[in-house]
Design a protein around this motif. Structure first.
Motif: not given
Length: 315
Positions: A179, A183, A186, A265, A271-272, A275, A278
């Protein structure tokens, strides 16, 4: 099973923030893009605050709350973007564990505070349209300050609660977050010990502190629509709705992007990509809010022209 756990809570650890991409060729572009976004956000929200404070016609509850919303947006983006820009510039993506928890805490505070401010602003429009003769009494300056202080206090308590709950956990030695900022959710993924209680707490607090203001917004606008619909003149209807247009746009953008990231999510196991998603709730609303209010609000346009005119004459 982790090879080692951190038993000593005073031990200084570093967390590696991977950012939006590991591609070194894209990083200069990301640096330039987010630097522009940051400068636009700060200057736009700062202009809104200056316009409200310098124009006596804007010293009303609606603009009082808008001023705090602009300050909160400036603070939220300042928590995340400068650190990311620094990491790209010096090619060092580390952040201390304490700094990471603090960043997560402040992001949580600003996010919840934004929810409450949007809810309070909806209530303000509800009183103004449904009870216009009692507006000045019901929305007194003292009451407005109390609403903001209570909202801020709840937001701070929420952020501190999550931070303290994190500190009770044990963490692995290899701390990596895919990220561009820390967060709370996370950070919990880095824990070696059981974080079920923490995750339940996140779900409960998010449901309450995002859901209650949203319910208040829906309740307020349901009554607003009912009241406006009964107005005899189309001009009165247009005038009433025009005062709500900017707020509804901001609410839709904030909650829409927030729900979008939540759904992303749950659906995407990358994860990328999460991110990147986000960015939509943490960067885009603070940048666009000043434009929404300045372009859709005639009084704000006039106040901004005066501020820009004074600034230009001084230069």
């Amino acid at each position: 099973m982790c090879s080692m756990e951190v038993e000593n809570k005073s031990l200084v650890l570093d967390v590696f923030l991977h950012g939006l991409t590991d591609d070194t060729e894209l990083q200069p572009f990301i640096f330039g893009l987010f630097l522009c976004i940051y400068l636009i956000t700060i200057s736009g929200n700062l202009l809104i605050m200056l316009a409200i404070n310098s124009d006596s016609h804007l010293h009303t509850p609606m603009y009082f709350f808008l001023c705090h919303l602009s300050f909160n947006d400036m603070y939220l983006i300042s928590i995340t973007v400068p650190k990311m820009l620094l990491n790209i510039q010096i090619q060092d993506h580390r952040i201390t564990f304490a700094g990471c928890v603090s960043q997560g805490c402040f992001v949580a505070v600003c996010t919840v505070f934004e929810c409450f401010l949007l809810g309070v602003m909806a209530y303000d429009r509800y009183i103004a349209i449904c009870f216009p003769l009692r507006y000045t009494v019901l929305m007194s300056p003292c009451f407005c300050v109390i609403l903001v202080l209570i909202s801020l206090l709840i937001s701070i308590v929420n952020g501190l609660l999550h931070s303290l709950m994190i500190l009770r956990l044990s963490f692995c030695t290899d701390l990596e977050i895919f990220h561009f900022f820390c967060e709370i959710a996370q950070i919990l993924k880095l824990a070696c010990s059981d974080s079920l209680i923490n995750n339940i707490l996140i779900f409960v607090t998010a449901s309450i502190f995002a859901g209650v203001p949203l319910y208040g917004i829906i309740f307020s606008y349901a009554h607003i629509v009912s009241t406006v619909w009964k107005m005899p003149s189309s001009e009165g209807k247009y005038k009433a709705f025009s005062t709500c247009g900017s707020h509804l746009s901001v609410v839709s953008l904030f909650y829409g992007t927030g729900f979008g990231v939540y759904i992303t999510s749950k659906v995407i196991d990358s994860p990328k990509k999460i991110a990147v998603a986000s960015v939509m709730y943490s960067i885009i609303p603070p940048m666009t809010n000043p434009f929404v209010y300045s372009l859709r609000n005639r009084d704000m346009k006039e106040a901004l022209k005066k501020v820009i005119g004074r600034t230009t004459s001084l230069l």
